[in-house]
Design an enzyme around this catalytic site. Sequence first.
Site, short mmCIF file in Angstrom:
data_model
loop_
_atom_site.label_atom_id
_atom_site.label_comp_id
_atom_site.label_asym_id
_atom_site.label_seq_id
_atom_site.Cartn_x
_atom_site.Cartn_y
_atom_site.Cartn_z
N LEU A 1 17.52 126.35 -56.57
CA LEU A 1 16.39 126.07 -57.46
C LEU A 1 15.16 125.57 -56.73
O LEU A 1 14.04 125.74 -57.21
CB LEU A 1 16.82 125.05 -58.53
CG LEU A 1 18.02 125.52 -59.39
CD1 LEU A 1 18.48 124.40 -60.31
CD2 LEU A 1 17.65 126.76 -60.19
N THR B 1 14.32 120.98 -51.31
CA THR B 1 15.24 119.87 -51.60
C THR B 1 16.70 120.32 -51.43
O THR B 1 17.55 119.52 -51.06
CB THR B 1 15.01 119.33 -53.03
OG1 THR B 1 15.18 120.38 -53.97
CG2 THR B 1 13.62 118.73 -53.17
N GLY C 1 25.43 118.85 -54.50
CA GLY C 1 25.43 117.54 -53.86
C GLY C 1 26.63 117.28 -52.98
O GLY C 1 26.58 116.45 -52.08
N GLU C 2 27.74 117.95 -53.25
CA GLU C 2 28.96 117.56 -52.56
C GLU C 2 29.51 118.61 -51.61
O GLU C 2 30.19 118.28 -50.65
CB GLU C 2 30.04 117.16 -53.59
CG GLU C 2 29.37 116.25 -54.59
CD GLU C 2 30.23 115.46 -55.52
OE1 GLU C 2 31.19 114.82 -55.08
OE2 GLU C 2 29.89 115.46 -56.72
#
Lengths: 185, 780, 333
Positions: free
Chosen positions: B673, B677, B746-747
């Site tokens: 997305l 980031t 995130g993981e």
Amino acid sequence: MQWTINGQVREAEVDFRTSLLDLLREQFQLSGTKKGCNQGACGACTVLVDGERINACLALAVQYQGRTITTVEGLAENGTLHPVQAAFIEHDGFQCGYCTPGQLCSAVGMIGELERDHPSAVTADLAANGIEWNRDELRERMSGNLCRCGAYNGIADAIAAGLAKELGEELGEELDEELGEEIAR
Amino acid sequence: MSALDKERSGDNQPAGVALAGDYWRPEGGPDPLSEKGRIGIGAPLSRVDGAEKVTGSARFAGEFTFEGMVYAALVYSAIANGRILNIDRREAEAMGGVVLVMTHENAPRLNTPPVFLRSPNGAAGDDHPIMQTDRVHWNGQPVALVLAETQEQADAAAESIRVDYAAEPAMTDFELAKTHARRPDNVLGGPAEITVGDADAAFEAAAHQIDATYTTPRHNHNAIEPHALTLVWTTGDGDESGREGETLRIHDASQCVDLAVASLAEVFGIETSQIHITSPFVGGGFGGKALWQHQILAAAAAKLADRPVRLALSREGVYRVVGGRACTEQRVALGADEQGRLQALIHSGIAAMTQHNNLPEPFFQATKCLYAADHIRLSIDVADMQMLANTFMRAPGESVGSFALESALDELADQLGMDPLELRRRNEPERDPTSGLAFSSRHLLEAARSGAERFGWSERSATPASRHEGEWQIGLGCATATYPYIRMPGAAARITLTPDGATVGIAAHEMGMGTATVQTQVAAARLGLPVEKIAFHYGDSHLAGSVLAGGSQQTAAIGGAVIAAQRALVAELLALVGQDSPLSGLSPDEIECRNEGLGAIGNGSRFETYAQILARAGQSELSVQADAAGSEELANWSMHSFGTIFCEAGVNSVTGEVRIRRLLGSFDCGRILNTKTATSQFRGGMIMGLGLALMEETLFDPRSGRVMNPSLADYHVPVQMDVPEIEVMWTDIPDPHTPMGAHGIGEIGITGVGAAVANAVYNASGKRIRDLPITLDKLL
Amino acid sequence: MNAFDYQQVADSEQAIEQAVRSRRAKYLGGGTNLVDLMRETVERPQALIDVTRLSRDIDETAEGGLIIGAAVTNSALAGDARVRSRYPVLARAILSGASAQIRNMATVGGNLLQRTRCAYFYDVAARCNKREPGAGCDALEGFHRYHAILGTSPSCIATHPSDMAVALAALDARIHLRGPEGERQLAITELHREPGERPDLETELQPEELIVAVELPPLPMAARSNYRKVRDRASYAFALVSVASMVELDGETIQDVRLALGGVGTKPWRALRVEAALRGQPATEATIAAAVDAELTEARPLPGNAFKVELARRTLIAELSRRIADARNGGEA
């Protein structure tokens, strides 16, 4: 007691136990400087004292009376971000943002050390005049600032870019290929 | 205007965005935003909170103040099990500035908090009573709390408190505890043993066998922001909400504001409406910032003293009060035929746990979905210990489980004389090997292939210890990364539209993942607004829904809620338009959001801006709230992210020091997305993986049950010098069954890294290290 | 942290006067270790006497060495052009320690007097003979990966954590002291004590005695000296093993050699046995290996730090071989 903080003379009566870090955060509400470990192991509390970076958590406020202190709140001038601050945003030199003020002050202090030709543990020839400076030099010199989010690449990119802007041509001549490519990217 | 600016503002949006359909159903279509070429999606937008973070103006939980606020300090137990005989508080109470000393003798009566994953309201790490009795349950448990006018006074008073204990025997040695291991009744709500066929028999019969034990130590999250909160109780009409009775206002560092409210309400016996938590900035979480004793103790002390309280845990305090990842001992047994096809896959073992929490470190998670073995047996047992409850830490299970599994794969490849990537390719499953479900989106082989090409995997020597540069032995290793896609129930979003733009409000969290930035982009793209006209509000329990920042689920959870809210918004807007509107008579599914308004799909002339619709209706704003659709997709498909980690390690032949020279992650995580980031998040996970591989270990003294390195000086996390430039790439293939076609990321970055490093170390040195961390002493 | 008095003094005379007058006073340098230990309540001084206004000068001595004021910061010392060219081992040792921020704060005097990083010393809930003589030592059967293998006793196995002091030990530095009884000097190797039965007594300093300067004697071979630090992280970590080394060759004979070890000793460890075994000997692999073994047979390892014997052996051999190669190549460091 008196300190010059971000260009302003500030006064307070403090407990001798109060660290420079807590003086900033609790007495002067300058909470930009962060407390990550309170024992000199993470660098989140890094501020500049007379232009040199130190860990404010290990500094007793009383010991730093009369000194000139710059915190993250004092890096921008007249509302314009310091080139390293702007580069941190552009190069994503942070995630959660908690170590960021320390990284920024540390980077600005490091630029001063480079200008003074101060060596590091990875400087190949300590006796030589002029540090031949590259990404390893940057990484070693910034190793006193932990980032648990793991923004290290972005931090290094940002500092390299910010450095180029800050030092301009003066440094441009010294840039080795590696760093030049880095900045170009 | 640069191309980037155009992307950011969405001016070039070629077409509008129709409402998403039932992406969670087999017969439903994908979210239109997942289509390739959606401008704004994927753009490297810099963080929306960047300026605040680089100027020091971002205010964290321990940086708020209230009039009359006092500072808290905690006293921690020095025994692991027993009773408190006496707490000598006289000296403390006589010290300057001391307002209160709270112990089990005078603490207000509190209900036991509900435990995460055991109770629907559970946010707490364990179900011990909090400062209610003289019992001590772990070494480091808070036994007293001091409030004083300054932090210095509170700390000094806490240090003066002397506690006498009657110590009782405690199980604090994992080696002993594991001899009494038990099968837990569940692992993350699922079974603790999973079998397909008869793996033990198939293993015995296999031509090639690997049977090895791997150990992983305890870990701590070590977010750089130590846990902190500032809170105040107010009564009567003085409170901000104007509600009757007491209210508790908390500035917390939280990855679950709503669950924390629900748990605190139970603890204090009050309504959830009486508690308000905000947490706009969180200085790193990684699973560690849920509800632990410090928040409850601070609120209890504030009540007792009738003063607002700031409680900021010291770094040592974080280690004493906030649980980390448990240690594990895992067996991986692989049986394969001559072609390397897995006939048996056994992944079993033991993790430390307590009887007061519910997280058996789920190390077999990754093994459930990765390889097409004919026979599979997975099981987890727990060894009960008297220790601080362990908890979730980045990729619980997969991070340490993938170390064992992917090391074993490398050992098997070595035995077969086969390229480790080829071995994995030969065992790529058609369907999920344990659930039997089809994969919603699995392009692992593509990620592996493109990663290998970029990394130069073909340069790897099949013979270990064959490449040298001076003192350094150089080797390459790889491992598969994986993490599940989930979307938890409870998410809702409120969209408030005004002529100037839209505000999206959802009780989600930003701890550095980029949530605020990415969701601003997504909302802008979905509503056809430029990002400047979107305000994304989060980190506030008063906002809509309940979204946990965990399990890599926030992106999808928020996405699902905004999809639902968009549909509600469009319906409301259409209800507002009159007969003379060009939109008159259209149904929501005939509508797309474009150019700051609504338009008919395929008809450029039937269009009105949001501002026009509102003006025509005489409204200054329109606000809608909707709940996300249920997560049916999880029952319909096996949903996971995948990737391959490539590592080049140097092992110093003199000292055994390991230095990572290159690291590359090639991921398959649906649509990306925000490339900027996302790159940071992948790298961040991979760096934590480097820590796991090379240096991280919480030293738990088996004699005392005490953590002996509760500091960032003695618990090593990677520093700048440990980290090479990390390359990250992705397939960017959307998952047709998720919001935006995206997966949370995130993981997954931390998974696979431990094994990729260990495998590279083996390739470099010929030494197989099965016990983390890979410190130099193991390589001498 | 307990409450305390604070006084800044202008010179060593004032410092000593103040110390004599105060009860349980401590001299405060950069504070990087003392403030931390006070927060941990390991140190509980009643008064701090700030000695950072003492000499910050680095001057030439008549003999051709350098004399370094006790308040010179670690950064200033490592950055000094004379130190960098004449004593690179010292600059490199300092630069490999801690972080830039800490080196900017820490003083030479304070660095020498920093205390061990033993986890059981730091944790007041643990037993520690150094903190509390006679209490016992939890490190012996606990975590002692970072602990000493040389100079240990049944009472204490804690390492001295300084990198700088290891280089100073190799350089035969002299420590200038001043106390109520006047001035005196100690060799760096005499400054720190082995723990024996009194690990709480860490140095030969008398009460109120203050380090005022560190003197480096002239040592031409030090221009080709080096410091190698082996650790768990690539930066910002304490040494598992470190080696300060320099070698002077006469043809193929080792004319002179200076070696000191960090991370393995209860004090900055001058490897005198290796030196004695090498002086006047041919510079061969066999002599080096035998000499190194002469030192390491004295090692008393425990299960958690036994690897240090091998690590120290390998690192010493590698470093000696490099110094010899450097010396053969006409003195390029």
